[in-house]
Design an enzyme around this catalytic site. Structure first.
Site, short mmCIF file in Angstrom:
data_model
loop_
_atom_site.label_atom_id
_atom_site.label_comp_id
_atom_site.label_asym_id
_atom_site.label_seq_id
_atom_site.Cartn_x
_atom_site.Cartn_y
_atom_site.Cartn_z
N TRP A 116 0.81 -1.22 0.00
CA TRP A 116 0.00 0.00 0.00
C TRP A 116 0.85 1.27 0.00
O TRP A 116 0.82 2.05 -0.96
CB TRP A 116 -0.93 -0.03 1.20
CG TRP A 116 -1.68 1.23 1.51
CD1 TRP A 116 -2.11 2.17 0.62
CD2 TRP A 116 -2.12 1.68 2.80
NE1 TRP A 116 -2.78 3.17 1.29
CE2 TRP A 116 -2.80 2.89 2.62
CE3 TRP A 116 -2.00 1.16 4.08
CZ2 TRP A 116 -3.36 3.60 3.68
CZ3 TRP A 116 -2.57 1.86 5.13
CH2 TRP A 116 -3.23 3.07 4.94
N ASP B 6 -0.36 -8.92 -1.62
CA ASP B 6 -1.57 -8.11 -1.84
C ASP B 6 -1.20 -6.72 -2.35
O ASP B 6 -0.39 -6.02 -1.74
CB ASP B 6 -2.35 -7.99 -0.54
CG ASP B 6 -3.60 -7.12 -0.71
OD1 ASP B 6 -4.61 -7.64 -1.21
OD2 ASP B 6 -3.54 -5.93 -0.36
N TYR C 298 -2.40 1.80 -6.06
CA TYR C 298 -1.19 2.06 -5.30
C TYR C 298 -0.11 2.62 -6.24
O TYR C 298 0.49 1.89 -7.03
CB TYR C 298 -0.67 0.80 -4.62
CG TYR C 298 -1.60 0.20 -3.59
CD1 TYR C 298 -2.65 0.93 -3.04
CD2 TYR C 298 -1.43 -1.12 -3.16
CE1 TYR C 298 -3.49 0.37 -2.09
CE2 TYR C 298 -2.28 -1.68 -2.22
CZ TYR C 298 -3.31 -0.94 -1.69
OH TYR C 298 -4.15 -1.50 -0.76
N PRO D 137 -2.69 -4.40 10.41
CA PRO D 137 -2.75 -5.10 11.70
C PRO D 137 -1.79 -4.52 12.73
O PRO D 137 -1.96 -4.76 13.93
CB PRO D 137 -2.39 -6.54 11.34
CG PRO D 137 -1.53 -6.41 10.12
CD PRO D 137 -2.13 -5.26 9.35
N ARG E 73 7.74 5.29 9.07
CA ARG E 73 6.70 5.52 8.06
C ARG E 73 6.12 6.93 8.16
O ARG E 73 5.94 7.61 7.16
CB ARG E 73 5.59 4.48 8.24
CG ARG E 73 4.37 4.73 7.37
CD ARG E 73 3.37 3.62 7.46
NE ARG E 73 3.90 2.39 6.88
CZ ARG E 73 3.15 1.31 6.63
NH1 ARG E 73 1.88 1.31 6.93
NH2 ARG E 73 3.68 0.23 6.09
#
Length: 332
Positions: free
Chosen positions: A21, A49, A54, A204, A225
């Site tokens: 992502w 995934d 993205y 998560p 991040r």
């Protein structure tokens, strides 16, 4: 690494999966993307995934170049459709035309003739649900996707689509789910389980908040991040003083149990049988291995009770509309 069956499909997916992502869409360099992907295979991760949106194709392109060097049956590949792919107002949503165009574009970027799981990134209340279901069924009938899933649909939308499709077409749901975001437990988990639909959950680790590296009242660490403008776009979902303080109360619980905060957070998500896989991001290969170590970790009842007490009323627990999601269902 342990594996779980994905809904009513024949897919076995790793309990820990790798997502792209905010990282492989431009947040990290190409060589780091390759290194993290290779680390995933080394750790036994087989589920990858991504989504067309993205980096507007950048993440799919990156993985197409990397994954195409491996046997196609050695990994489970998932992508998504819904969000705008250009400034053209028609270049978005779940119209049959858009789905048909975007599956072909995704397959080209991914250097493959099919994806294992094709997901509706959100529900489109402007398109009749019958048209949506028929468009996804056509993708399956054409062999371009093996199974269909959805992300952040409301219970009303899930019921409507399954009523039209019948059992077997939809096999996965992708909600946000973590210690800090428990909303799917209220309705989505039970509804999906009753219809053969597993959860593959995003964020998560609450975008890294549950690692414990972000401290209340302190600047975000360099290289994290949230220090990156590209990767901090959804920070407000999970980042608050109350959340950071709750996480610091969890740190001694993890230490006393002899595990890291990421392991505790991921094992907490995987304690639920409805969850087939926890999608993790990584900007360094060592993060991939650290996340993978959570697979198979069991949490005692006493430990879970301590976690609940530490979290208090901080987690989001009521049904909550996801970013970019809309309510409602249109029928023909």
């Amino acid at each position: 690494m342990r594996y779980r069956k994905l809904g009513s499909s024949d897919l076995e997916v790793s309990e820990i999966s790798l997502g792209s992502w905010l990282t492989y869409s431009g947040g990290v360099e190409a060589e780091t993307t390759r290194a993290c992907t290779e680390a995933a295979f080394d750790a036994g991760i087989n589920f990858f995934d991504t989504a067309n949106v993205y980096g507007r194709g950048a993440a799919e392109t990156a993985w197409g170049e990397i994954l195409s060097s491996r046997p196609r049956d050695s990994y489970v590949l998932a992508t998504k459709v819904y969000f705008p792919m250009s400034d053209d107002p028609a270049d978005q949503g779940l119209s049959p035309r858009h789905i048909a165009e975007q599956i072909d574009a995704s397959l080209t970027r991914l250097h493959t003739d099919h994806v294992d799981l094709y997901q509706a990134h959100r529900f489109d209340p402007e398109v009749p649900v019958e048209d949506i279901v028929e468009a996804f069924q056509k993708v399956v009938d054409q062999g371009k996707a093996r199974w269909i899933g959805f992300s952040e649909w409301t219970p009303e939308q899930i019921r409507a689509a399954i009523d039209v499709a019948g059992p077997g077409l939809f096999v996965s749901s992708q909600p946000q789910y973590s210690m800090l975001w428990q909303a799917p437990e209220a309705e989505v988990f039970g509804l999906c389980a009753a219809n053969g639909v597993s959860q593959v959950v995003w964020s998560p680790l609450a975008q890294g908040v549950l690692t414990g590296k972000y401290r209340p009242g302190r600047p975000v660490p360099e290289g994290s991040r949230f220090a990156s403008a590209e990767m901090a776009v959804s920070r407000d979902l999970v980042y608050s003083d109350a959340a950071l303080e709750a996480v610091q109360r969890l740190v001694p619980i993890a230490e006393a149990a002899g595990m890291s905060m990421p392991t505790l957070a991921l094992a907490w998500v995987l304690r639920r049988g409805e969850v087939a896989s926890a999608i993790t991001g990584a900007s360094r290969p060592e993060q991939v291995h650290a996340n993978a170590a959570a697979s198979g970790t069991e949490l005692s009842a006493d430990l879970l009770a301590a976690v609940d007490e530490a979290l208090g009323d901080v987690p989001v627990s009521e049904p909550t509309l996801a970013p970019g999601a809309r309510t409602g269902v249109t029928r023909r």
